[in-house]
Design an enzyme around this catalytic site. Structure first.
Site, PDB file in Angstrom:
ATOM      1  N   SER A   1       7.943   7.434  12.125  1.00 22.69           N
ATOM      2  CA  SER A   1       7.809   6.118  11.485  1.00 22.69           C
ATOM      3  C   SER A   1       8.517   5.007  12.261  1.00 22.69           C
ATOM      4  O   SER A   1       9.478   5.238  12.987  1.00 22.69           O
ATOM      5  CB  SER A   1       8.403   6.215  10.082  1.00 22.69           C
ATOM      6  OG  SER A   1       8.922   4.993   9.663  1.00 22.69           O
TER       7      SER A   1
ATOM      8  N   ARG B   1       0.966  13.509   9.582  1.00 23.24           N
ATOM      9  CA  ARG B   1       2.316  14.049   9.807  1.00 23.24           C
ATOM     10  C   ARG B   1       2.586  15.175   8.823  1.00 23.24           C
ATOM     11  O   ARG B   1       2.249  15.046   7.647  1.00 23.24           O
ATOM     12  CB  ARG B   1       3.375  12.953   9.612  1.00 23.24           C
ATOM     13  CG  ARG B   1       3.325  11.933  10.703  1.00 23.24           C
ATOM     14  CD  ARG B   1       4.439  10.904  10.607  1.00 23.24           C
ATOM     15  NE  ARG B   1       4.358  10.070  11.790  1.00 23.24           N
ATOM     16  CZ  ARG B   1       4.522   8.745  11.797  1.00 23.24           C
ATOM     17  NH1 ARG B   1       4.839   8.114  10.686  1.00 23.24           N
ATOM     18  NH2 ARG B   1       4.414   8.072  12.917  1.00 23.24           N
TER      19      ARG B   1
ATOM     20  N   ASP C   1       0.801  -1.231   0.000  1.00 22.84           N
ATOM     21  CA  ASP C   1       0.000   0.000   0.000  1.00 22.84           C
ATOM     22  C   ASP C   1       0.834   1.282   0.000  1.00 22.84           C
ATOM     23  O   ASP C   1       0.305   2.355  -0.219  1.00 22.84           O
ATOM     24  CB  ASP C   1      -0.923   0.019   1.239  1.00 22.84           C
ATOM     25  CG  ASP C   1      -0.156  -0.144   2.547  1.00 22.84           C
ATOM     26  OD1 ASP C   1       1.079  -0.321   2.501  1.00 22.84           O
ATOM     27  OD2 ASP C   1      -0.776  -0.103   3.628  1.00 22.84           O
ATOM     28  N   HIS C   2       2.125   1.170   0.235  1.00 17.66           N
ATOM     29  CA  HIS C   2       2.932   2.382   0.376  1.00 17.66           C
ATOM     30  C   HIS C   2       3.541   2.832  -0.957  1.00 17.66           C
ATOM     31  O   HIS C   2       3.150   3.822  -1.527  1.00 17.66           O
ATOM     32  CB  HIS C   2       4.036   2.156   1.412  1.00 17.66           C
ATOM     33  CG  HIS C   2       3.586   2.402   2.816  1.00 17.66           C
ATOM     34  ND1 HIS C   2       2.632   1.639   3.440  1.00 17.66           N
ATOM     35  CD2 HIS C   2       3.967   3.325   3.733  1.00 17.66           C
ATOM     36  CE1 HIS C   2       2.439   2.087   4.676  1.00 17.66           C
ATOM     37  NE2 HIS C   2       3.241   3.118   4.873  1.00 17.66           N
TER      38      HIS C   2
ATOM     39  N   ARG D   1      10.128   2.715  10.691  1.00 20.02           N
ATOM     40  CA  ARG D   1      11.113   2.135   9.758  1.00 20.02           C
ATOM     41  C   ARG D   1      12.417   1.800  10.470  1.00 20.02           C
ATOM     42  O   ARG D   1      13.096   2.676  10.997  1.00 20.02           O
ATOM     43  CB  ARG D   1      11.328   3.062   8.558  1.00 20.02           C
ATOM     44  CG  ARG D   1      11.981   4.379   8.843  1.00 20.02           C
ATOM     45  CD  ARG D   1      11.881   5.341   7.655  1.00 20.02           C
ATOM     46  NE  ARG D   1      10.512   5.780   7.470  1.00 20.02           N
ATOM     47  CZ  ARG D   1      10.148   6.990   7.029  1.00 20.02           C
ATOM     48  NH1 ARG D   1      11.049   7.879   6.688  1.00 20.02           N
ATOM     49  NH2 ARG D   1       8.876   7.312   6.904  1.00 20.02           N
TER      50      ARG D   1
ATOM     51  N   ASP E   1       4.382  -0.818  11.236  1.00 22.00           N
ATOM     52  CA  ASP E   1       4.008   0.525  10.822  1.00 22.00           C
ATOM     53  C   ASP E   1       3.523   1.255  12.063  1.00 22.00           C
ATOM     54  O   ASP E   1       2.763   0.694  12.868  1.00 22.00           O
ATOM     55  CB  ASP E   1       2.899   0.488   9.765  1.00 22.00           C
ATOM     56  CG  ASP E   1       2.736   1.864   9.144  1.00 22.00           C
ATOM     57  OD1 ASP E   1       3.263   2.091   8.031  1.00 22.00           O
ATOM     58  OD2 ASP E   1       2.114   2.738   9.785  1.00 22.00           O
TER      59      ASP E   1
HETATM   60  C1  MIC Z   1       4.907   6.664   7.772  1.00 19.79           C
HETATM   61  O1  MIC Z   1       3.764   7.088   7.870  1.00 19.79           O
HETATM   62  O2  MIC Z   1       5.914   7.344   8.040  1.00 19.79           O
HETATM   63  C2  MIC Z   1       5.116   5.234   7.280  1.00 19.79           C
HETATM   64  C3  MIC Z   1       5.700   5.331   5.919  1.00 19.79           C
HETATM   65  O3  MIC Z   1       3.872   4.582   7.201  1.00 19.79           O
HETATM   66  C4  MIC Z   1       6.031   4.519   8.274  1.00 19.79           C
HETATM   67  C5  MIC Z   1       6.484   3.188   7.811  1.00 19.79           C
HETATM   68  C6  MIC Z   1       7.614   3.232   6.815  1.00 19.79           C
HETATM   69  O4  MIC Z   1       8.507   4.064   6.966  1.00 19.79           O
HETATM   70  O5  MIC Z   1       7.601   2.419   5.885  1.00 19.79           O
HETATM   71  C7  MIC Z   1       5.431   4.387   9.681  1.00 19.79           C
HETATM   72  O6  MIC Z   1       4.622   5.198  10.065  1.00 19.79           O
HETATM   73  O7  MIC Z   1       5.830   3.487  10.421  1.00 19.79           O
HETATM   74 FE1  SF4 Z   2       0.533   5.242   4.923  1.00 16.85          FE
HETATM   75 FE2  SF4 Z   2       2.015   5.946   7.010  1.00 16.85          FE
HETATM   76 FE3  SF4 Z   2       0.620   7.754   5.653  1.00 16.85          FE
HETATM   77 FE4  SF4 Z   2      -0.650   6.008   7.132  1.00 16.85          FE
HETATM   78  S1  SF4 Z   2       0.751   7.586   7.854  1.00 16.85           S
HETATM   79  S2  SF4 Z   2      -1.184   6.615   5.052  1.00 16.85           S
HETATM   80  S3  SF4 Z   2       0.593   4.193   6.873  1.00 16.85           S
HETATM   81  S4  SF4 Z   2       2.338   6.558   4.883  1.00 16.85           S
END
Ligand code: MIC
Ligand code: SF4
Length: 639
Positions: free
Chosen positions: A532, A379, A64-65, A534, A119
């Protein structure tokens, strides 16, 4: 003792430890989820653990990313994930099915179960009465292998909701109000438990929005009771049989209580560049807007997009605004399409994007230079949109629509009569974009050339020496450490390559300097590593031979990721000592025995700095062994 709801669910899943705030506990995990950009590493790690199939009740792998597929790399990652799911007994959610958190809430969330997800917004399922926690991929891989998830027992903060929301005010405004009170670090090592008479006025998707963005307070998770509203939601999904009632004991004790009268909440907005920089919409009304993006795991449910459709009906958006809409799931899109609501959205001038994260993580729709972008996301860290000079604001779908129509930040109450939104008693459900693993499980997994083996790390030496390679301020996010966007995210399964992008927009020479100096130290302020989950934000610095990170405080998931990959996380005993360290200073540190109180010698300044290593014995032995993978492998060998 009278128990809170969170304590009840934790007690049912307690595998190790004492449920006292601050104590290390091990939790038995029922469900896991991964998504593509953290998932490739998680399955590589799972493979390294040599377990034939997942041992959870249910494990899910979402794509989904990163959906752009600019070249073979991303497409290869998706194929790897699909084949790994088929081999290890994981349900695969195909690209196009939607965002992991939205789908999990719709189709799988069950009151009183536990969920661990790679996540940070995994707590969304708390809207459905789960204890759902975000973690690094390695912790999720270990949970798939049947290991408990270890964490510090959080304290339970009650959020008492009373009253009911006024027209044009929605769940997003509630969580922005909470964020204003708590800030981006006020929830660290806490669970936010919602209770009170206001709870029953909120639908499950609205609860999901609030639980989702509890992550931005740094909280371990958020949880709502499971009540008649939950039952109706599960019934609408054809899952009523999975409902049980779940609530805190009367007079349960909370470590602290925040009161929110829903009737007093008004439309709120987070200003650049932090989700806790919250004001009322009225305070910033009138600012010209260039882009409006509706979607993300925070605000892309059927409830949200029905509201958007009703507000856009028979209206046109301003000529100066680009409005994008990313539905949270294929189910949401199909239900909108089956009514005339999708037509109302299209006619107003919206651009319909894929059911995916998309612009939320800088995958497309980067705004123009200096643009003002209003997003319903969670965010707004500087540069996360893909444009360093963009001004990103976070608001509700109602405020986003009003701003798109008027071309300036607008209080949605200006739109006139509020449409009554009712959720259907039965939604159209179609699970055909899930691939359910079938026995006998397949064996073949193809790996594209960009999928590199996990690096092997050695046990940490007794003495750490090196230069401070970078000194940072407070609230450094993992987006700062390793940015999102399709270019960098295409390298998520290639640690040597992705490490070259470490601190790319903060200090573009960091990676080459670290390599040239043979590694060294990072110094940070409060809440280092927020955002995140990550694990790349720990793994890439480790690959660049970062030995220790010294800060005033850490965000929970990043701290665990550092330990998992053998980077020593230290905090200043006296926060004033932060001022006495500069970039370029040479530091020395004896870590033999990994004692709690340690002393860093600043060789350049000739000073001694007391620091603390606040870890459990289990974490210390993992750190010593060079990380969690080495520790889990050693445990498996013994079994
Ligand atoms: C995000 O919202 O920053 C992400 C992308 O969903 C990350 C996960 C990632 O870095 O792949 C998260 O929130 O954990
Ligand atoms: Fe996707 Fe992370 Fe954004 Fe949620 S906050 S939509 S999981 S990239």
């Amino acid at each position: 003792m009278r128990k809170s709801l969170a304590e009840k669910v934790i007690a049912q899943h307690l595998a190790e430890g004492k449920m006292e705030p601050g104590e290390q506990i091990g939790l038995k995990i029922d469900h896991t989820l991964t998504q593509d950009s953290t998932g490739t590493l998680a399955y590589l790690e799972f493979e390294a653990m040599n377990v034939p199939h997942v041992k959870t009740k249910l494990s899910l792998s979402f794509v989904d990313h990163n959906m752009l597929q600019n070249d073979f790399r991303n497409a290869d990652d998706h194929r790897y994930l699909q084949e790994a799911a088929a081999k290890y007994g994981v349900v695969f959610s195909r690209p196009g099915n939607g965002i992991c958190h939205q789908i999990h809430l719709e189709r799988f969330a069950r009151p009183s179960y536990t969920l661990l997800g790679s996540d940070s917004h995994t707590p969304t399922a708390g809207g459905g009465g789960m204890i759902a926690i975000g973690a690094g991929g390695l912790d999720v891989a270990a949970a798939m292998a049947g290991e408990p998830f270890y964490l510090q027992m959080p304290s339970i903060m009650g959020v008492k909701l009373s009253g009911a929301l006024s027209p044009f005010v929605s769940a997003k405004d509630v969580i922005l109000e909470v964020l204003k009170k708590l800030t981006v670090k006020g929830g660290v090592n806490k669970i936010l438990e919602y209770f009170g008479s206001g709870v029953k006025t909120l639908s499950v998707p609205e609860r999901g929005t609030i639980a989702n963005m509890g992550t931005e307070t740094g909280a371990t998770t958020s949880i709502f009771p499971s009540d008649e509203v939950t039952k109706a939601f599960l019934r609408s999904q054809g899952r009523e049989d999975q409902w049980i009632e779940l609530k805190a004991d009367d007079d349960a004790e909370y470590s602290e209580v925040v009161d929110v009268n829903l009737g007093d909440v008004e439309p709120m907005i987070a200003l650049p560049h932090s989700p806790d920089n919250v004001k009322t919409v009225r305070e910033v009304e009138g600012k010209p807007v260039d882009q409006v993006c509706i979607g993300s795991c925070t605000n892309s449910s059927l409830r949200d997009l029905k509201t958007v459709a009703a507000l856009l009906k028979d209206k046109k958006i301003s000529d100066r605004v680009s409005l994008t809409i990313s539905p949270g799931s294929r189910q949401v899109l199909e239900n909108l399409a089956a009514s005339s609501e999708l037509v109302d959205i299209i006619r107003a001038g919206a651009r319909i994007l894929e059911n995916a994260c998309g612009p939320c993580i800088g995958i497309g729709q980067a705004p123009q230079t200096d643009a003002v972008s209003i997003r319903t996301f969670n965010r707004n860290f500087k540069g996360r949109s893909g444009t360093q000079s963009a001004q990103v604001y976070l608001a509700s779908p109602e405020t986003a629509v009003a701003s798109a129509i008027y071309g300036e930040i607008t209080d949605p109450r200006k739109l006139g009569k509020y449409p009554e939104i009712t959720l259907p008693e039965k939604v159209i459900v179609d699970d055909s974009m899930f691939i359910f693993p079938e026995k006998p499980f397949t064996d073949e997994i193809r790996r594209g050339p960009n999928i590199k083996p996990l690096p092997n790390f050695q046990p940490i030496p007794d003495r750490l020496t090196g230069e401070v390679l970078i000194k940072l301020g407070d609230n450094v996010s993992t987006d700062d450490i390793l940015p999102g966007g399709s270019e960098v995210m295409s390298l998520r399964s290639n640690i040597p390559e992705i490490s070259k992008h470490t601190f790319r927009y903060v200090d573009s020479s960091f990676a080459s300097r670290a390599l040239e100096k043979g590694g060294g130290f990072i110094v940070g302020g409060e809440n280092y590593g927020q955002g995140s989950s990550r694990e790349h934000a720990a793994l890439a610095p480790k690959y660049l031979r970062i030995k220790a990170v010294i800060t005033k405080s850490f965000a929970r998931i990043h701290l665990a990721n550092l330990v998992n990959f053998g980077v020593v996380p230290l905090t200043f005993v006296d926060k004033q000592d932060y001022a006495g360290v500069a970039q370029g200073d040479v530091l020395e540190l004896d870590v033999k025995g990994l004692r709690r109180k340690l002393c860093v010698k600043n060789v350049t300044k000739g000073s001694d700095i007391p620091v603390e290593l606040d870890l459990s014995n289990r974490e210390k032995s993992m750190l010593k062994a060079g990380g969690k993978l080495a520790a889990v492998k050693a445990k498996r060998m013994k079994e």
